[in-house]
Design a protein around this motif. Structure first.
Motif, PDB file in Angstrom:
ATOM      1  N   ARG A   1       0.758  -1.274   0.129  1.00  0.00           N
ATOM      2  CA  ARG A   1       0.184   0.035  -0.048  1.00  0.00           C
ATOM      3  C   ARG A   1       0.844   1.184  -0.025  1.00  0.00           C
ATOM      4  O   ARG A   1       0.433   2.364  -0.496  1.00  0.00           O
ATOM      5  CB  ARG A   1      -0.992  -0.071   1.229  1.00  0.00           C
ATOM      6  CG  ARG A   1      -1.992  -1.053   1.203  1.00  0.00           C
ATOM      7  CD  ARG A   1      -2.895  -0.987   2.265  1.00  0.00           C
ATOM      8  NE  ARG A   1      -4.002  -1.980   2.127  1.00  0.00           N
ATOM      9  CZ  ARG A   1      -5.009  -2.138   3.004  1.00  0.00           C
ATOM     10  NH1 ARG A   1      -5.297  -1.241   3.925  1.00  0.00           N
ATOM     11  NH2 ARG A   1      -6.005  -2.913   2.883  1.00  0.00           N
ATOM     12  N   GLY A   2       2.069   1.115   0.507  1.00  0.00           N
ATOM     13  CA  GLY A   2       3.158   2.415   0.661  1.00  0.00           C
ATOM     14  C   GLY A   2       3.347   3.015  -0.585  1.00  0.00           C
ATOM     15  O   GLY A   2       2.950   4.104  -0.973  1.00  0.00           O
TER      16      GLY A   2
ATOM     17  N   ALA B   1       1.982   7.054  -4.730  1.00  0.00           N
ATOM     18  CA  ALA B   1       1.378   7.398  -6.143  1.00  0.00           C
ATOM     19  C   ALA B   1       0.079   8.426  -6.146  1.00  0.00           C
ATOM     20  O   ALA B   1       0.079   8.884  -7.156  1.00  0.00           O
ATOM     21  CB  ALA B   1       1.113   6.026  -7.005  1.00  0.00           C
ATOM     22  N   LEU B   2      -0.673   8.028  -5.056  1.00  0.00           N
ATOM     23  CA  LEU B   2      -1.770   8.933  -5.052  1.00  0.00           C
ATOM     24  C   LEU B   2      -1.617  10.350  -4.288  1.00  0.00           C
ATOM     25  O   LEU B   2      -2.400  11.319  -4.442  1.00  0.00           O
ATOM     26  CB  LEU B   2      -2.850   8.171  -4.218  1.00  0.00           C
ATOM     27  CG  LEU B   2      -3.400   6.928  -4.789  1.00  0.00           C
ATOM     28  CD1 LEU B   2      -4.369   6.200  -3.795  1.00  0.00           C
ATOM     29  CD2 LEU B   2      -4.111   7.209  -5.941  1.00  0.00           C
ATOM     30  N   TYR B   3      -0.385  10.466  -3.740  1.00  0.00           N
ATOM     31  CA  TYR B   3      -0.066  11.607  -3.126  1.00  0.00           C
ATOM     32  C   TYR B   3      -0.088  12.919  -4.019  1.00  0.00           C
ATOM     33  O   TYR B   3      -0.892  13.820  -3.766  1.00  0.00           O
ATOM     34  CB  TYR B   3       1.341  11.230  -2.544  1.00  0.00           C
ATOM     35  CG  TYR B   3       2.072  12.708  -1.956  1.00  0.00           C
ATOM     36  CD1 TYR B   3       1.749  13.292  -0.724  1.00  0.00           C
ATOM     37  CD2 TYR B   3       3.020  13.562  -2.782  1.00  0.00           C
ATOM     38  CE1 TYR B   3       2.296  14.517  -0.396  1.00  0.00           C
ATOM     39  CE2 TYR B   3       3.509  14.814  -2.455  1.00  0.00           C
ATOM     40  CZ  TYR B   3       3.012  15.192  -1.212  1.00  0.00           C
ATOM     41  OH  TYR B   3       3.648  16.300  -0.824  1.00  0.00           O
TER      42      TYR B   3
ATOM     43  N   ALA C   1       8.747   3.756   1.477  1.00  0.00           N
ATOM     44  CA  ALA C   1       7.209   3.866   1.027  1.00  0.00           C
ATOM     45  C   ALA C   1       7.330   4.140  -0.359  1.00  0.00           C
ATOM     46  O   ALA C   1       6.180   3.774  -1.042  1.00  0.00           O
ATOM     47  CB  ALA C   1       6.443   5.021   1.743  1.00  0.00           C
ATOM     48  N   CYS C   2       8.287   4.586  -1.219  1.00  0.00           N
ATOM     49  CA  CYS C   2       8.448   4.740  -2.548  1.00  0.00           C
ATOM     50  C   CYS C   2       8.743   3.549  -3.249  1.00  0.00           C
ATOM     51  O   CYS C   2       8.934   3.910  -4.711  1.00  0.00           O
ATOM     52  CB  CYS C   2       9.289   5.913  -2.859  1.00  0.00           C
ATOM     53  SG  CYS C   2       8.692   7.628  -2.021  1.00  0.00           S
ATOM     54  N   SER C   3       8.795   2.375  -2.598  1.00  0.00           N
ATOM     55  CA  SER C   3       9.460   1.250  -3.449  1.00  0.00           C
ATOM     56  C   SER C   3       8.503   0.043  -3.141  1.00  0.00           C
ATOM     57  O   SER C   3       7.693   0.095  -2.292  1.00  0.00           O
ATOM     58  CB  SER C   3      10.709   0.935  -3.483  1.00  0.00           C
ATOM     59  OG  SER C   3      10.879   0.283  -2.178  1.00  0.00           O
TER      60      SER C   3
END
Length: 406
Positions: free
Chosen positions: A115-116, A121-123, A305-307
């Protein structure tokens, strides 16, 4: 006198517009810190091969001395070109990119992994929408007040509120764009749009650059090195896969040549491979995994959280070959390799955490970027007899499995 171990490192960055000297400065600063912690020596200087941009390293380890040349494989110009979008065009990118990921079903498949990175990506989508709502609200309030005041003084003066409202909206949006160096909403939106705008297929300019990288690597493999190590970080990880797959398709590697290794760090492979037209990338993942000619180690961390932490890039993409040789999926284990003090200092700095793979660890374990790139062991020797880290995710959740490139 014993000959030093000689390595050539080619570093392939992710979607990053910054000049390559920043990577040299990062390597020097963090490398010296790691050397002091781990008890080895690093010195820096020029390279003999001046093609492109890079630096030289001298290593002094318990296992012996090393001579290393690092080269950055540049595609920042393509990144910069894709980022030159107006405010209106960026909001157009938002709508198109959201539709591609939602309409293709890729977003829902990605959520089955981690989910991270999906939240990351939704940020930019959420932040850009909030910025637009703030601009519209402030524009409506100030425009309404202006129109109300003007209507009391002038016939038809209420219409003056409209240009004021439009001006305020544009000024607020322009302000948010100017401070994007702190928010990263525009930057990340351009990143995801670049990946998705051809439904996962590589743009022609990027395809040509990958071919150039493969040819560059082929020339280097003819030189006198003990190991040639390709390092791909973030979206550079899947580009590195395509570079090596292209290289292997061009013909056999030199006999008795250097060991060829691939280190992928903080990968975001599913963001591209799960899109409908990413057949080229899926084919490259399959072919490289099936090849015994390359030693491939993939390092991620659940705390990044970015990978897609511990997500096997080949297996989750649904293209695992019958005979598999890589990658070995390992965790950088931030909770164990970073002290509580450093973890607290990095808390909330998710973008900095995404670059931790290239930085010093104050409680290092098996993963040490500087020992890997400047030490006297090949990648295969360093991780010989290792197994995948516990928690590896290998479920083939990708809906799109085609490897046929049209």
């Amino acid at each position: 006198m014993t000959r030093p171990f000689r390595r050539r490192v080619l570093y392939l960055p992710g979607y990053d517009p910054i000049p390559p000297r920043r990577y040299r400065e990062l390597y020097r600063r963090e490398g010296l810190e790691q050397a002091a912690i781990s008890g080895y020596g690093l010195t820096f200087g020029p390279r003999q091969d001046r093609t492109g941009f890079g630096w030289g390293i001298g290593g002094d380890f318990d296992g012996g001395k090393t001579e290393v040349e690092v080269e950055v494989l540049l595609w920042a110009d393509l990144v910069q070109g894709s980022m030159g979008q107006s405010i209106a065009a960026t909001y157009g990118q938002l709508l198109r990119t959201a539709w591609i990921y939602i309409g293709s079903g890729a977003l829902f498949r990605l959520m089955q992994l981690r989910r991270g990175p999906v939240l990351a990506a939704l940020y930019p989508v959420v932040v850009l929408i909030l910025q637009l709502l703030a601009a519209l609200t402030l524009g409506a309030v100030l425009g309404g007040l202006t129109g109300w005041g003007a209507a009391r003084l002038l016939p038809y003066g209420g219409w003056l509120g409209l240009p004021v409202a439009l001006g305020v909206i544009w000024a607020v949006l322009a302000f948010f764009r100017r401070i994007d160096g702190k928010l990263f909403a525009y930057y990340l939106m351009h990143d995801y749009a670049f990946t998705a705008h051809l439904n996962g297929a590589y743009p022609a300019a990027l395809d040509a650059r990958i071919d150039w990288f493969a040819n560059r690597l082929a020339r280097i493999l003819r030189d006198d090195w003990d190991e040639v190590l390709l390092v791909g970080h973030s979206s550079g990880a899947y580009l590195a896969v395509s570079v090596l797959a292209d290289l292997l398709r061009k013909g056999p590697l030199p006999e008795n040549g250097p060991k060829l290794s691939l280190l992928t760090l903080g990968h975001v492979v599913p963001m591209a491979a799960f899109l409908p037209d990413a057949a080229r990338l899926r084919r490259d993942l399959h072919d490289l995994s099936a090849s015994a000619a390359v030693s491939w180690v993939d390092v991620t961390a659940p705390g990044d959280a970015c990978s897609f932490g511990l997500c096997d890039p080949v297996a989750v993409s649904g293209v695992e070959p019958d005979t598999r040789h890589g990658p070995l999926v390992l965790s950088a284990a931030f909770r164990q390799t970073l002290s509580p003090e450093k973890q607290r200092a990095l808390r909330g700095h998710w973008f900095r955490l995404h670059f931790q793979y290239l930085c010093a660890f104050d409680r290092p374990k098996d993963y040490d970027y500087f020992a890997i790139t400047a030490g006297p062991l090949t990648l295969a020797e360093r991780f010989a007899n290792r197994h995948h880290s516990p928690g590896r995710i290998a479920k083939p959740v990708n809906r799109y499995r085609s490897k046929v490139v049209e």
